[in-house]
Design an enzyme around this catalytic site. Structure first.
Site, PDB file in Angstrom:
ATOM      1  N   HIS A 224     -46.144  -8.037   8.431  1.00 20.50           N
ATOM      2  CA  HIS A 224     -44.947  -7.877   7.621  1.00 20.50           C
ATOM      3  C   HIS A 224     -44.942  -7.149   6.443  1.00 20.50           C
ATOM      4  O   HIS A 224     -44.150  -6.832   5.680  1.00 20.50           O
ATOM      5  CB  HIS A 224     -44.809  -9.550   6.814  1.00 20.50           C
ATOM      6  CG  HIS A 224     -43.227  -9.629   6.293  1.00 20.50           C
ATOM      7  ND1 HIS A 224     -43.224 -10.039   5.084  1.00 20.50           N
ATOM      8  CD2 HIS A 224     -42.192  -9.772   7.025  1.00 20.50           C
ATOM      9  CE1 HIS A 224     -41.854 -10.471   4.789  1.00 20.50           C
ATOM     10  NE2 HIS A 224     -41.311  -9.974   6.001  1.00 20.50           N
ATOM     11  N   LYS A 226     -44.752  -3.451   4.377  1.00 18.76           N
ATOM     12  CA  LYS A 226     -43.796  -2.293   4.351  1.00 18.76           C
ATOM     13  C   LYS A 226     -44.604  -1.138   3.477  1.00 18.76           C
ATOM     14  O   LYS A 226     -44.528  -1.529   2.248  1.00 18.76           O
ATOM     15  CB  LYS A 226     -42.452  -2.677   3.826  1.00 18.76           C
ATOM     16  CG  LYS A 226     -41.623  -3.712   4.673  1.00 18.76           C
ATOM     17  CD  LYS A 226     -41.965  -5.089   3.973  1.00 18.76           C
ATOM     18  CE  LYS A 226     -40.888  -6.020   4.871  1.00 18.76           C
ATOM     19  NZ  LYS A 226     -41.210  -7.206   4.287  1.00 18.76           N
TER      20      LYS A 226
END
Length: 483
Positions: A224, A226
């Site tokens: 997850h 970024k």
């Protein structure tokens, strides 16, 4: 008769399989008790479907040396941590009263997740997608040596294609471009999406790829994170993925409110290291970590930052513990923004203790959810805290996706982790802790601005909800450990 016998045999095999899996969940896998009971309910109340659900969603990762670091690499990492722990014992190491005040949080993160404190960083905070992506693309265009980019979601839309074009241009210029994306999050892009980038020397890898794009036994463990690291000098970290919805162009959600950081400074090395570990796990072409361990020159900024990573490969929920420690350190205010608020008992207890101690705890969640079960569970947990004096705000301008905690307008966390079991235990996440009053006050100001676009979820509104809504909340809360 033969059909009946076959059916009986099949049912018997499935039931035996469920019993075996139940034994594994209870006696072998070290799970949170809530998660254990939730999986037992699935296995016993959905005997056939539960077996398949467990195979795809319930299995845990092997935790020992997940990234397959060599003994030399592990020893080097431990030596740097030990050296900073020794430095922390010297009061002259702290260059501000704020660091001294939060030295226990600092030390916990260092010991728990090897999160080195870096002292010299320039921080820029983005709360709007257009401004964030304008800055990101501008930095990509200025890249001279390499671009490392990692996102949970990359969409096959105009923003995703624009990113691809910018990266391909840099690859043509000789810049080394590496892209890592999560297979489940980026399911809408095909293997050929980056064909031209690869043709010009770019490298693209998939984290936990599906077999034939159909079967993925790691569907529940998603990367997850970024991140974007450019020339080992500039890095981005936060909540924005790559897609038109993050520019507010999705009619379903409208304006997209998120929070992202641009970092220039020593913490870039820490984010680079996190990217490299994930890259080497996913890629056949491994990168040597040693050249990336050399510190860059000190920038003009002086914001102290710790980078905290957590994932299903770790027995300790590092980011959750940091969140709890932040809340427990509060003396005046706690501002929380999260799209999903499905905490475990320890997090709820931390909030309740803070509230009972006179701390003003304010939590902002969306007024509408993108996942029904998670949304109803969110309302249930948020509603419970209202009884203790928490202020709950429902963001109505669009969709709030920010993952921030600000304490006493002094210290803050920004990153990729939501406040739910998925982020704490199942996903690979990364957050930045900022020990800086200027940044914390700016984030507090953004929270107050967002309150103008929100309605308060009062105790009256909560108690007047319909029986149907109460039922939805109860069912969703029961399933919350495995949502």
């Amino acid at each position: 008769m033969e059909v009946t016998n076959f059916t009986t045999l099949l049912v018997t095999i499935v039931l035996i399989g469920n019993i075996v899996l139940a034994g594994v969940v209870v006696f072998i896998e070290r799970r949170d008790i809530g998660s254990t009971w939730a999986w037992l309910m699935v296995l016993f109340f959905i005997p056939i479907g539960g077996f398949l659900v467990y195979l795809f969603l319930g299995r845990q990762l092997k935790q020992k040396n997940f990234y397959q670091l060599s003994s030399e690499e592990r020893n080097y990492l431990q030596s740097t941590v030990d050296e900073q722990i020794h430095q922390l014992q010297n009061s002259s190491f702290y260059q501000s009263n704020l660091l001294t005040k939060h030295s226990d949080l600092l030390l916990m993160n260092l010991k728990s997740s090897n999160s080195l404190l870096t002292m010299y960083n320039e921080i820029q905070i983005f709360s709007d997608g257009y401004k964030k992506f304008h800055s990101l693309f501008d930095d990509i265009r200025k890249a001279q040596e390499e671009i490392h980019l990692q996102y949970y979601i990359i969409q096959n839309d105009s923003l995703g294609k624009r990113l691809r074009e910018e990266l391909t241009k840099k690859a043509k210029e000789g810049v080394k471009v590496r892209v890592l994306y999560d297979d489940i999050g980026s399911k809408r892009i095909s293997p050929g999406f980056f064909k031209e980038l690869i043709h010009y020397g770019g490298e693209v890898e998939v984290f936990f790829p599906s077999f034939l794009r159909l079967i993925n036994f790691r569907i529940n463990n998603r990367n997850h994170r970024k991140l974007c690291i450019i020339d080992q000098k500039i890095a981005y970290i936060g909540g924005f993925n790559i897609g038109n919805e993050y520019l507010g162009l999705d009619k379903k959600f409208g304006y997209w409110r998120d929070t992202h950081l641009r970092v220039h400074g020593e913490s870039v090395n820490q984010l680079q290291g996190r990217f490299l570990l994930d890259w080497n796990y996913a890629a056949k072409n491994k990168l040597n970590l040693e050249p990336y361990s050399v510190p860059m020159e000190k920038p003009e900024g002086n914001t102290p930052v710790q980078i905290i990573a957590s994932g299903p490969n770790s027995e300790t929920e590092h980011i959750k513990n940091a969140y709890i420690k932040l809340i427990m350190s509060a003396k005046r205010t706690v501002n929380i923004q999260t799209p999903y608020f499905v905490p475990d008992a320890s997090f709820m207890d931390a909030c309740k203790i803070a509230l009972l101690s006179g701390v003003d705890v304010s939590i902002m969640i969306p007024s509408k959810g993108d996942s029904p079960f998670v949304y109803w569970a969110t309302l249930s947990y948020a509603g419970e805290l209202i009884d203790y004096g928490a202020k709950i705000y429902l963001y109505e301008k669009g969709f709030i996706h920010a993952k921030t905690i600000v304490v006493d307008q002094e210290v803050a966390s920004i990153g990729t982790a939501n406040i739910d079991t998925r982020s704490f235990r199942l996903n690979f996440e990364v957050n930045a802790i900022l020990y800086d009053e200027k940044s914390a006050k700016q984030l507090h100001g953004l929270f107050l601005q967002d309150c103008q676009d929100s309605s308060e979820y009062t105790i009256t509104r909560y108690k007047e909800r319909s029986i149907i809504n109460k039922l939805k909340e109860s069912i969703s809360r029961l399933l919350s450990p495995i949502l």
